[in-house]
Design a protein around this motif. Structure first.
Motif, short mmCIF file in Angstrom:
data_model
loop_
_atom_site.label_atom_id
_atom_site.label_comp_id
_atom_site.label_asym_id
_atom_site.label_seq_id
_atom_site.Cartn_x
_atom_site.Cartn_y
_atom_site.Cartn_z
N PRO A 72 0.81 -1.23 0.00
CA PRO A 72 0.00 0.00 0.00
C PRO A 72 0.84 1.28 0.00
N ALA A 73 1.89 1.32 0.81
CA ALA A 73 2.75 2.51 0.85
C ALA A 73 3.49 2.69 -0.47
N LEU A 74 3.90 1.59 -1.09
CA LEU A 74 4.59 1.68 -2.38
C LEU A 74 3.67 2.21 -3.47
N LEU A 75 2.41 1.75 -3.45
CA LEU A 75 1.45 2.22 -4.44
C LEU A 75 1.21 3.72 -4.28
N ARG A 76 1.09 4.18 -3.04
CA ARG A 76 0.88 5.62 -2.79
C ARG A 76 2.09 6.43 -3.23
#
Length: 199
Positions: A72-76
């Protein structure tokens, strides 16, 4: 609110980004920096004049659970156009349940698609000493997840590396991690499936 369409337009004007979320197979474990298949991918994109950038978010030793937690953090942070998921080998090495591996890969593919990215799943196989039934089921789960999640699939990341008569020459002394010489072969396995996902 007026800034949002401008931000979206600016993002659309940028080259698409390929995010690779993997384990040691993609993290250049035991080989010189810049010789891994992900680094070679960036070079190939430039040589073929394909306007795309690559971010390698691979971590040696990572499992599908670790990738699921990190995604999730990578996608953001990166807002990728394509997410390459290369995980699962360490799940098998640790004897984790196949159901859990499949659930984690499914969740990752779903999260990436929800974020607007196309998904490429890199399949893996385990050595014969794990037993024929386990090996078949492990290999099959990648195809099942790819089909269910409408993701592209590389059936076996190490095709031409692990399944050739002189395979030992393409592996480091641990017999798990491919050498630098094997990396172009791995890229050749990934490229056809990845190329069709890029504009």
């Amino acid at each position: 609110m007026a800034g949002l369409p401008l931000a979206a337009a600016a993002r659309a004007a940028e080259p698409p980004l390929v995010l690779v979320v993997g384990d040691s197979m993609s993290a250049e474990y035991g080989i010189p920096r810049g010789t891994g298949w992900v680094a070679l991918l960036q070079q190939k994109l430039a040589a073929d004049k394909v306007a795309a950038t690559v971010v390698n978010a691979s971590v040696s030793g990572d499992t599908t659970a670790g990738g699921r937690a990190r995604l999730p953090a990578l996608l953001r942070a990166h807002q990728p156009a394509v997410v390459v998921i290369e995980l699962g080998g360490n799940d098998a090495l640790r004897g984790l349940s196949l159901e859990m591996t499949a659930a984690n890969l499914t969740a990752m593919a779903g999260a990436a698609r929800q974020a607007g990215a196309k998904v490429l799943l890199a399949g893996m196989q385990v050595p014969p000493n794990y037993g024929a039934d386990y090996g078949r089921r492990f290999e099959a789960l990648f195809g099942t997840v790819a089909r269910d999640e409408n993701a592209a699939l590389v059936p076996f990341l190490l095709k031409g590396v692990a399944d050739v008569p002189d395979a030992a020459e393409l592996f480091q002394t641990d017999r798990i991690h491919p050498t630098a010489a094997a990396q172009p072969i791995i890229l050749d396995n990934v490229w056809p499936a990845l190329r069709v996902l890029l504009p």
